[in-house]
Write a protein that holds these residues in place. Structure first.
Motif, PDB file in Angstrom:
ATOM      1  N   PHE A 195       9.576  29.839  31.851  1.00  0.00           N
ATOM      2  CA  PHE A 195      11.054  29.532  32.015  1.00  0.00           C
ATOM      3  C   PHE A 195      11.453  30.100  33.206  1.00  0.00           C
ATOM      4  CE2 PHE A 195      15.300  30.891  31.864  1.00  0.00           C
ATOM      5  CZ  PHE A 195      15.900  29.610  31.320  1.00  0.00           C
ATOM      6  N   ARG A 196      10.739  31.344  33.638  1.00  0.00           N
ATOM      7  CA  ARG A 196      11.091  32.060  34.864  1.00  0.00           C
ATOM      8  C   ARG A 196      10.500  31.386  36.061  1.00  0.00           C
ATOM      9  NH1 ARG A 196       8.137  37.345  33.532  1.00  0.00           N
ATOM     10  NH2 ARG A 196       7.469  37.185  35.698  1.00  0.00           N
ATOM     11  N   ALA A 197       9.569  30.578  35.928  1.00  0.00           N
ATOM     12  CA  ALA A 197       8.950  29.897  37.075  1.00  0.00           C
ATOM     13  C   ALA A 197       9.878  28.534  37.449  1.00  0.00           C
ATOM     14  CB  ALA A 197       7.522  29.343  36.917  1.00  0.00           C
ATOM     15  N   ASP A 198      10.171  27.868  36.326  1.00  0.00           N
ATOM     16  CA  ASP A 198      11.099  26.721  36.350  1.00  0.00           C
ATOM     17  C   ASP A 198      12.334  27.118  36.845  1.00  0.00           C
ATOM     18  OD1 ASP A 198       9.167  25.248  35.439  1.00  0.00           O
ATOM     19  OD2 ASP A 198       9.838  24.894  33.394  1.00  0.00           O
ATOM     20  N   ALA A 199      13.150  28.359  36.466  1.00  0.00           N
ATOM     21  CA  ALA A 199      14.451  28.788  36.958  1.00  0.00           C
ATOM     22  C   ALA A 199      14.555  29.055  38.515  1.00  0.00           C
ATOM     23  CB  ALA A 199      14.957  29.978  36.012  1.00  0.00           C
ATOM     24  N   ALA A 200      13.122  29.606  38.992  1.00  0.00           N
ATOM     25  CA  ALA A 200      13.078  29.964  40.252  1.00  0.00           C
ATOM     26  C   ALA A 200      13.111  28.902  41.076  1.00  0.00           C
ATOM     27  CB  ALA A 200      11.706  30.652  40.691  1.00  0.00           C
ATOM     28  N   TYR A 201      12.302  27.682  40.645  1.00  0.00           N
ATOM     29  CA  TYR A 201      12.513  26.280  41.141  1.00  0.00           C
ATOM     30  C   TYR A 201      13.714  25.694  41.205  1.00  0.00           C
ATOM     31  CZ  TYR A 201      11.092  21.309  42.349  1.00  0.00           C
ATOM     32  OH  TYR A 201      11.506  20.253  42.658  1.00  0.00           O
TER      33      TYR A 201
END
Length: 643
Positions: free
Chosen positions: A282-288
């Motif tokens: 989730f964190r990686a997708d949110a950063a993108y």
């Protein structure tokens, strides 16, 4: 007063009259005032609720559009003193196109307008006949009720300590729902204005959709679908109101009711944010996603204190409920059995050696061994159950241990450890009349040595019996029962150990074994390291010393799973154990839990291998990495001020 991250939300399903905005707005106002009385901070109404969803070609008539805008303006004025956000559905003109939209309103103002992105135009739906989608329109600003406001699917609202986004009906059914991006942009809660008609089997599918989307997005999801009063010319609407949190249902409406309904529940925003913080995907997708930030709209609504919860708080968060009980128990056994089978095969073990005390943990470990050998098609005689009577062993536990091993058909060995311990006391100069930690731990380490040596004798491995709760509290002798060659119970908390033994008694054993297992479950939990009473009863009861395991498992779950501090754990525990433990008792054992959890980390830093079976585990190679010398003072300081 702390709000603990809870925000009370609601889904409203008022009765409607098709193409009668004045009547519909009045019904909405009634629901809003009821919601305020109940402490609700945000409420969502059904799709196109101001006009009714089933107006058909009347949507193209200026008279209806003007009336809808006019009554919404009047509703804003009548409710501007109410401290509540609401989402009203109505047709909104945007230049030359008409949008199926949600007006997000607060204290007399329209904060923004969210148009529907995906317009169904198949089967019984013909929305493209009247409306343009958000994709076609492109977004920008609209003028509504004399206010120029931002409009588009890319709006994120803040209110009462939560961030929320809005999507409308079919948006949820899309391959990539708008709520997915809204969640990655920071929406804790999604509100859906819907008009999903009733069809055989469709309600179950809608619930699956809402549950799965709330779980996938790690969010709260509040869904309101229109009901009584909509046209039944060709379809019927059931009036579905649903509230979910990360896949878990919190509230439902009564279907096909002729009365207005308001269903509400508290969404735990702090819990959702904790889930997102540890979920690297989730964190990686949110950063993108952050590369294209959505427009944020602040309401200025302050978080409201929470005095009580309407949502249930289970006193046994590790224990499966209802119809899931049988399936989950079988799943846990399968995980334990598969883990042990793999380890036995990899170690080329000839036997499995288990210390059998007649208590819960060793009983579960032996049941797992029995199933493992059945799975491998190995004879149970290669399971070596070892009973090791000591100074505190009672006849009840001793006889239960022997009966269990006999009934399961394993090899029974008995090694009385009293003489060996007495020799050790003599060797180190310890007076056995002093019943201190040396006296107790000598027995635990002697038992472990016996098991290890028998495993060497027989080409086997020692199967550990200690459970997750004991690991959390450090209730194990370092290099004693703390050690094994594979700990099958390492991921199972004490409250679940008890349930699994009961479940096995009912599903996996014969009547004789069932009777033994039931008596083991009824026996007080004890390490039996101190001499029995004059009447031969257990003198040393674990829960008298460290506290009730049901409290400690509750503390452990919320401390580890969500990272909650003492104040919130205490708040939840008071709700969960309202009729069982006083606040003073909860506070006392919470302080004990914190002290022991921090002080005993050094034991968890060198744990044997063992399978994770649930969402909480303490393996230093997996879920939990903590310095052994971390200070507990900040947590104790917060706990000290609880009342």
């Amino acid at each position: 007063m702390n709000h603990f991250g809870f925000v009370k939300v609601a889904a409203a399903v008022p009765s409607v009259k098709v193409a009668d905005p004045a009547y519909n707005a009045a019904q909405m106002e009634t629901c809003l005032r009821q919601a305020v009385r109940e402490g609700v901070r945000a409420v969502v109404f059904p799709e196109l609720g101001v006009t009714g969803y089933t107006c058909g070609d009347l949507f193209l008539k200026p008279l209806l559009l003007d009336a809808a805008e006019r009554v919404l303006g009047a509703l804003l004025r009548r409710t501007e003193s109410l401290d509540i956000v609401f989402m009203a559905g109505l047709p909104v003109r945007a230049g030359t196109v008409l949008l199926n939209a949600a007006a997000v309103c607060y204290r007399g103002e329209i904060l923004g307008v969210v148009p529907k992105t995906h317009l169904p135009n198949y089967n019984e739906f013909y929305e493209r006949r009247w409306f343009a989608s958000a994709q076609e329109w492109g977004g920008g600003e609209v003028e509504l009720c004399g206010q120029v406001v931002p409009a588009g699917p890319d709006l994120l609202f803040e209110a009462g300590g939560m961030n929320f986004g809005v999507e409308i009906c079919e948006d949820l059914w899309a391959v990539v729902p708008p709520s997915s991006r809204l969640a990655l942009q920071g929406a804790d809660v999604i509100f859906n204005l819907s008009a999903s008609n009733a069809l055989t089997g469709k309600y179950a599918y809608v619930r699956q959709l809402v549950a799965q989307q709330s779980a996938r997005c790690l969010c709260g999801y509040v869904y309101a679908s229109c009901g009584f009063g909509e046209s039944t010319t060709d379809v019927v609407f059931g009036g579905n109101a649903l509230i979910y949190e990360n896949g878990t249902p919190l509230a439902f409406s009564e279907r096909f009711s002729t009365q207005a309904q308001l269903v509400s529940a508290e969404i735990d925003v702090e819990r959702l944010r904790a889930e997102r913080a540890v979920n690297t995907t989730f964190r990686a997708d949110a950063a993108y996603e952050a590369a294209e930030p959505y427009e944020r709209v602040e309401t200025g609504m302050a978080p409201a204190p929470v005095l009580a919860l309407s949502r249930p708080v289970s006193a046994l968060p590790f224990v499966p409920k209802g119809t899931a009980l049988n399936e989950n128990c079988q799943e846990i056994f399968n995980i334990q059995v598969t883990g042990l089978a793999t380890r036995l095969a990899a170690a080329h073990a000839q036997t499995a050696v288990v210390g059998i005390s007649g208590g819960l943990d060793s009983t579960l470990a032996l049941l797992v061994c029995a199933q493992t050998f059945a799975k491998l098609d190995w004879p149970r005689k290669k399971i070596i159950g070892v009973t090791m009577p000591g100074f505190g062993t009672t006849d009840r536990t001793y006889q239960n241990a022997l009966a269990l091993m006999k009934n399961l058909g394993v090899t029974i060995r008995e090694v009385n450890i009293q003489k060996a311990c007495e020799q050790h006391f003599s060797d180190i100069g310890h007076n056995p009349k002093i019943k201190d930690v040396t006296y107790e731990n000598t027995q635990a380490r002697e038992r472990t040595q016996v098991l290890m040596d028998i495993a060497n004798q027989t080409g086997g491995i020692v199967v550990g019996t200690g459970d997750l709760s004991e690991l959390a509290l450090g209730w194990a002798t370092y290099n004693g029962d703390h050690m094994s060659m594979y700990g099958v119970n390492a991921g199972v908390p004490k409250t679940l150990v008890r349930l699994l033994v009961l479940w096995a008694a009912q599903h996996e054993t014969g009547k004789k074994t069932q009777a033994v297992l039931n008596d083991i479950v009824a026996t007080p939990i004890s390490p039996e390291l101190l001499p029995a009473t004059a009447k031969g009863h257990i003198a040393q009861k674990t829960e008298d010393l460290v506290g009730p395991y049901e409290l400690h498992d509750f503390f452990l779950y919320y401390f580890l799973r969500y990272g909650f501090g003492p104040a919130k754990i205490y708040f939840l525990a008071k709700h969960a154990f309202d009729k069982k433990f006083t606040p003073a008792v909860i506070k006392k054992w919470l302080q004990v839990f914190l002290k022991r959890f921090f002080a005993q980390q050094f034991k968890r830093s060198c744990l044997p291998d063992g399978p994770k079976v649930g969402s909480v585990a303490l393996s230093p190679r997996g879920d939990w990495r903590m310095p052994s010398d971390a200070s507990v003072q900040a947590w104790l300081a917060e706990a000290e001020n609880l009342h």
